[in-house]
Design an enzyme around this catalytic site. Structure first.
Site, mmCIF file in Angstrom:
data_model
loop_
_atom_site.group_PDB
_atom_site.id
_atom_site.type_symbol
_atom_site.label_atom_id
_atom_site.label_comp_id
_atom_site.label_asym_id
_atom_site.label_seq_id
_atom_site.Cartn_x
_atom_site.Cartn_y
_atom_site.Cartn_z
ATOM 1 N N GLU A 143 0.892 -1.160 0.041
ATOM 2 C CA GLU A 143 -0.100 0.013 0.071
ATOM 3 C C GLU A 143 0.917 1.039 0.080
ATOM 4 O O GLU A 143 0.419 2.156 -0.616
ATOM 5 C CB GLU A 143 -1.071 0.123 1.182
ATOM 6 N N ARG A 155 0.741 3.752 -3.339
ATOM 7 C CA ARG A 155 0.286 5.207 -3.194
ATOM 8 C C ARG A 155 1.206 6.134 -2.835
ATOM 9 O O ARG A 155 1.086 7.235 -3.685
ATOM 10 C CB ARG A 155 -0.907 5.028 -1.826
ATOM 11 N N ASP A 164 -5.127 -9.926 -8.156
ATOM 12 C CA ASP A 164 -5.299 -9.146 -9.448
ATOM 13 C C ASP A 164 -3.961 -8.477 -9.891
ATOM 14 O O ASP A 164 -3.497 -8.779 -11.196
ATOM 15 C CB ASP A 164 -6.436 -8.095 -9.287
ATOM 16 N N GLU A 168 -11.732 0.545 -10.953
ATOM 17 C CA GLU A 168 -11.014 -0.421 -12.175
ATOM 18 C C GLU A 168 -12.031 -0.366 -13.485
ATOM 19 O O GLU A 168 -11.573 -0.361 -14.347
ATOM 20 C CB GLU A 168 -11.260 -1.843 -11.442
ATOM 21 N N THR A 213 -0.539 0.427 -10.267
ATOM 22 C CA THR A 213 -1.899 0.107 -10.022
ATOM 23 C C THR A 213 -2.640 0.899 -9.157
ATOM 24 O O THR A 213 -3.883 0.727 -8.954
ATOM 25 C CB THR A 213 -1.853 -1.285 -9.296
#
Length: 631
Positions: free
Chosen positions: A220, A224, A364, A530, A617
């Site tokens: 994370e 980010r 994913d 998404e 992502t």
């Protein structure tokens, strides 16, 4: 799923004499031979001699002559020749070929593709077309400003805003994740006030937070915060030695902070006994440890490479890239099921754990980064990633892709007990990243038309692009089937021989009300990006305006049901009822991803072009090698 025809045929030899240009030499000789002069002259030897002399004289002139036509004549200068060449010779005096190369057949399209292409060409929604989309793009920009205003007023410096209760909350380690996630969105949109506010906060506070804060998640924090800082550095002109936005701090602030953070995150790799990093890092202690159950998510450990590779490129220090790429190099050696992998991996042993195979949570972005890391590093020694990607896509098509009944929506299910267990018709909203990834993998970021013109699309690419478009429709119908027009976190599908228990989405006018089942525990919406991410990519690649229309429908539903008057947007508890109950949380990715992709969906195609950037992502654009400069 219908198969497309090949788009081009190379080296087809046929004689298209109707359009072949006749040479001047041939015209003269044929006229002379067929004329009355020929009949008279050839009656005597002198005539025959003069005729032969004339033919050789004309030939000599044509072979030695170069064009002396003034450049001002323009196009006429080049009719039948190349500039500076005679008709019979090239620029070095060598003889040109006297025959023309056989023309190639134009691309062959199936009937449905011809119809779709014509609709795209004649539609006012085509790329760069018209003020209507400019106005809608402005609406998205205004939504971003509204979301930021709520965060700034009630939660500045916290990770996330709780817009209903008007307060902030730290759920991602306390590094001000919304600030960093939103910064490059503001830069792309040209919202200078937000760029200044966010950049100033980063300059004044983020380094102190990194030095004093405790536990953060490697994945994370990388996607980010590290990704956001690196993107901000690039977009602010850092690679060119200037500040392109003239707002906020000097670009070096973003890079220096990113380097400090990455140096601490590296301990997750170096502390592990295998190539698989631990999941959690204590920033202030520069220590790392595994998750409580000892396992790491497959997606998490394989979704940090874009960011660490780019940092190595900028700093010239290979350690970031070397440590992160060890993960993928190791995964290459592990056993797989037709390219598909379980969603957990053990950092103590380096082996996958369990049999659960899915493209939703924890699985994913493993597949996403296989193709994106390969695209980020053209010409390097990572071709194995492209092979792993192609194998995994084939595995998805063979084992996970099904069609719903009664109306045939194409979806991607799960194998919770591995390939020998039962098939689950469960599809997370997270899986809706896949249409965009498939399209990107097919054309490598080029438009479909350009890839066709350059003969870059294989039959496999065309099949994958068709699958991408089918899945994108399914993702959109997960929105349109609900009463609010917003998708649930998870949907199930009825298939031949198996009907799921549970209600529909609440929109009885939807054609697919009997195909999609939304269970009570899965009805929430977290403002996820998404689907609009895939709509953006597919619009850029195909130019089909329906993707813009679908994106606009989704944006209007967000505006209608999630907007909070005092500032910000909120997640929802139940998308199947109106009015929906508000969940009181604005995730950082709503500003960092969802609104960014919607803005880019309505933008010109030269804004963050897909053949020059890869998005991590978390939607932070990073330049492809060849479009980036070292510090």
């Amino acid at each position: 799923m219908s198969k497309s025809l090949p788009y081009s045929m190379k080296d087809v030899h046929y004689d298209n004499a109707k359009f072949r240009q006749r040479s001047l030499f041939k015209v003269i000789t044929q006229n002379m031979i067929s004329s009355h002069v020929k009949r008279e002259c050839t009656n005597c030897s002198t005539g025959k001699f003069l005729l032969i002399l004339m033919i050789f004289g004309v030939a000599y002139l044509m072979l030695t002559h170069t064009s002396s036509t003034p450049a001002s004549i323009g196009v006429e200068k080049h009719v039948g020749t190349e500039e500076g060449h005679s008709f019979f010779t090239d620029g070095s005096g060598r003889f040109r070929r006297f025959w023309r190369k056989a023309p190639r057949f134009p691309p062959q399209l199936s009937p449905d593709e011809i119809a779709a292409r014509n609709k795209s060409i004649h539609s006012p929604g085509k790329i760069d077309s018209g003020p209507d989309w400019v106005a809608r793009q402005q609406r998205v920009k205004e939504a971003f400003i509204h979301a930021w205003s709520g965060y700034r007023h009630y939660a500045m410096g916290f990770d996330e805003l709780m817009p209903v209760s008007k307060r902030g909350v730290d759920g991602l380690g306390g590094l001000g994740a919304t600030v960093v996630d939103a910064l490059d969105t503001a830069m792309i949109m040209g919202v200078d006030d937000v760029v200044d506010e966010a950049g100033t906060w980063i300059e004044k506070h983020l380094s102190q937070r990194i030095d004093k804060k405790g536990q953060v998640n490697l994945f994370e924090t990388t996607i980010r915060v590290l990704g956001g800082l690196l993107s901000a550095y690039h977009l602010s002109g850092g690679e060119h030695g200037d500040n392109a936005s003239a707002k906020g701090p000097k670009p070096a602030v973003y890079l220096d902070t990113a380097k400090d953070l990455a140096d601490r995150l590296l301990i997750a790799f170096t502390s592990s006994p295998t190539a698989i990093p631990y999941s959690d890092v204590i920033l202030r202690d520069r220590s790392a440890h595994p998750a409580p159950d000892g396992l790491s998510s497959t997606a998490e450990v394989s979704t940090v490479q874009l960011e660490f590779n780019y940092l190595s490129f900028l700093t010239g220090d290979p350690k970031y890239s070397l440590e992160s790429m060890k993960v993928l190099e190791h995964m290459k050696t592990l056993p797989k099921v037709k390219g598909l992998v379980p969603i957990y991996i053990n950092p103590q042993t380096g082996d996958f754990s369990g049999d659960n195979i899915r493209l939703g949570s924890r699985g994913d972005s493993y597949y996403e980064y296989l193709i994106k890391v390969w695209l980020q590093n053209p010409g390097s020694n990572v071709t194995y990633l492209h092979e792993m990607y192609k194998e995994s896509v084939q595995g998805v098509k063979e084992l996970l892709v099904k069609k719903s009944v009664p109306n045939g929506l194409v979806f991607v299910g799960e194998l919770p007990y591995g390939p020998k267990g039962s098939f689950s018709t469960k599809m997370d909203h997270l899986v809706c990243f896949l249409p965009g990834t498939l399209a990107l993998g097919a054309t490598k970021g080029l438009t479909k038309d350009k890839a066709m013109e350059e003969n870059l699309l294989t039959l496999e690419d065309l099949e994958n692009l068709k699958l991408a478009e089918d899945l994108a429709q399914t993702c959109y119908e997960m929105y349109s089937v609900t009463a609010t027009g917003l998708a649930p976190e998870i949907a199930y599908f009825n298939i031949e021989g198996h009907k799921e228990d549970g209600p529909g989405g609440g929109n009885n006018h939807s054609k697919y009300i009997d195909d999609i089942v939304i269970k009570y525990a899965d009805r929430h919406n977290l403002l996820r990006p998404e689907t609009v991410e895939s709509l953006f990519v597919l619009f850029r690649i195909t130019g089909d305006p329906k993707y813009r229309e679908w994106g606009w429908d989704i944006f209007e539903a967000f505006e209608k049901h999630t907007k909070i008057d005092s500032g910000g947007y909120t997640s929802l508890d139940d998308v199947t009822v109106v009015p929906p109950h508000k969940r009181d949380k604005m995730e950082t990715f709503f500003l960092g991803e969802t609104l960014k992709y919607l803005y880019l969906l309505f933008s010109s195609s030269d804004v963050i072009p897909l053949d020059e950037y890869v998005f991590n992502t978390e939607a932070h654009p990073l330049p492809i090698q060849g479009h980036a400069r070292r510090k």
